[in-house]
Design an enzyme around this catalytic site. Structure first.
Site: not given
Ligand code: NDP
Length: 446
Positions: A127, A167
């Protein structure tokens, strides 16, 4: 109570990662579930699989300098945490939000390992993101920021290494600028290096819709397992971004009535059902605030600065941010007739909230399982890029639905196997963990 071996591992995580409270919370939730697995598989403890899973393989932090429209130099911080590549290249989104710091990126990266494992597809966990706030910035400022961000990130990523996606705060516009700069620097049209691309330059059908649609498919499975469906159900959604909008779309297609959604300024209540076209116009086309919705729709009201979870509903789809549902909010939701929760967002429910849902017997689908449709469809985008193919919308949606069905059933059967019927948290954590652990064992001490 944590299993004795896990308790010292958790203490070490706290000691080695001070102040990273969201990361601690995400680790704790997984450790709480996997105690029984260690009883059946002593080899995991012998090879220190859990200690290794809690330590990212690589963490990159970098400076992102860029110039705003007034000619002022701005400095942000960029992150990429490459957490675990036992199952495939690191895979996970980029978040641009002022709250981003290492602890948030690590919590998201850690969750991603198990989520990606649950999809059954060959993707590891990672991430990244930045404390850059795209809100109120012009397209040119966003472009300059993305170009600077990629000027460092490009050396760490690649279709066989690490594949970012979107995201919070990173949608189609940002992915385009990021991919454009990667292509320019490397002189390679490496489509599989990033997912969530536009359809005209290598993107896949249904990727935009996938997280929201997938979450609703997952909840639909939970409802079916209890002999009911979305038809006629009153639904409350938090957020009004990518995940929320497409969750609302799919609920409406399945016959549910979404009466409320939110953004960080408050929520709208629309008892006749959210007008999706109006919502898309305001949030996607105009990048506006939610109060504009109530101004343009007579019977709708905008409630400023309050949590959408004060609105009663039978199904809740938290799709905004972490820790938005507290224990108190969860208790009010249960009292308001809640039947099922599907987490579109990552870790939106606090540990106290989860306890309330589980004790009340609510069908509770944790984010790792319920929002895995986004990354699963990203893996399908990689598959199409690798074979220079592109699938139809119908076929892609059908694949997504099958994947969500499969994740649902594996969560349930794993929970049964470990004597915790109906516990989707335990099922998701154990099933996701086992596959990663077995791959790590097979690959040796690396
Ligand atoms: P977007 O940026 O598109 O939308 C986020 C929405 O949540 C906005 O309405 C935003 O309001 C609201 N929001 C964000 N932060 C806060 C906050 N601190 N308090 C209140 N509201 C907030 O993001 P996504 O829809 O992509 O992501 C939402 C969630 O889903 C995140 O948890 C993300 O990690 C998760 N997720 C996303 C996936 C994807 O494919 N995009 C995949 C899997 C999970 P405002 O505009 O006012 O900030």
């Amino acid at each position: 109570m944590l299993h004795e071996k896990l308790s010292s591992i958790y203490d070490n995580v706290l000691r080695r990662n001070p102040g990273e409270i969201e990361f601690h919370q995400a680790v704790r939730e997984v450790l709480d579930s996997i105690g029984p697995v260690l009883g059946k598989h002593p080899e995991y403890a012998e090879s220190k699989i859990i200690e290794r899973i809690c330590e990212p393989e690589r963490q990159i932090i970098f400076r992102v300098p860029w110039m705003d429209d007034q000619g002022q130099v701005q400095i942000n911080r960029g992150f990429r945490v490459e957490f675990n590549s036992a199952l495939g290249p690191y895979k996970g989104g980029l978040r641009f939000h002022p709250s981003v710091y290492l602890g948030i990126v690590k919590f998201l990266g850690f969750e991603q390992i198990f989520k990606n494992s649950l999809t059954g597809l060959p993707i590891g966990g990672g991430k990244g993101g930045s404390d850059f706030d795209p809100k109120g910035r012009s397209d040119r400022e966003v472009m300059r920021f993305c170009q600077s961000f990629m000027t460092e990130l490009y050396r760490h990523i690649g279709e066989y290494t690490d594949v970012p996606a979107g995201d919070t705060g990173v949608g189609g516009r940002e992915i385009g600028y990021l991919f454009g700069q990667y292509k320019r620097i490397t002189n390679r049209y490496e489509s599989g290096v990033i997912t969530g691309k536009g359809l005209v330059y290598g993107g896949a059908q249904v990727r935009t819709e996938a997280t929201g649609y997938g979450c609703v498919f997952f909840v639909d499975e939970m409802l079916k397992a209890r002999g009911t469906s979305f038809d006629g159900k009153r639904v409350v959604v938090s957020g009004s971004g990518n995940v929320a909008v497409y969750a609302i779309e799919k609920v409406e297609q399945l016959g549910g009535l979404v009466v409320a959604c939110s953004d960080s300024s408050g929520y709208v209540l629309d008892e006749k059902g959210i007008d999706l076209e109006l919502l898309k116009q305001i949030k996607q086309a105009e990048r506006g605030r939610l109060d504009a919705y109530a101004q343009r729709r007579d019977h709708a009201t905008f409630v400023s600065g309050r949590s959408v979870w004060e609105v009663p509903g039978e199904v809740a789809l938290p799709s905004a941010t972490q820790n938005e549902i507290t224990g108190e909010a969860a208790a009010a939701m249960v009292a308001g007739g809640l039947v099922a929760v599907g987490e579109g967002a990552n870790m939106p429910t606090t540990p106290e909230g989860i306890k309330v849902f589980q004790e009340a017997g609510i069908a509770y689908g944790p984010g790792k399982a319920a929002n895995a449709g986004g990354v699963a469809t990203s893996a399908l985008e990689m598959q199409q890029n690798a074979s220079r193919d592109s699938w139809t919308f119908e076929f892609s949606e059908q694949r997504l639905q099958e994947i969500m069905h499969d994740i649902h059933d594996r969560c349930l059967s794993t929970a049964d196997e470990y004597g915790m019927p109906g516990n989707y948290v335990a099922g998701a954590n154990i099933d996701g963990f086992r596959r990663v652990a077995d791959a790590m064992l097979a690959l040796g001490l690396i």
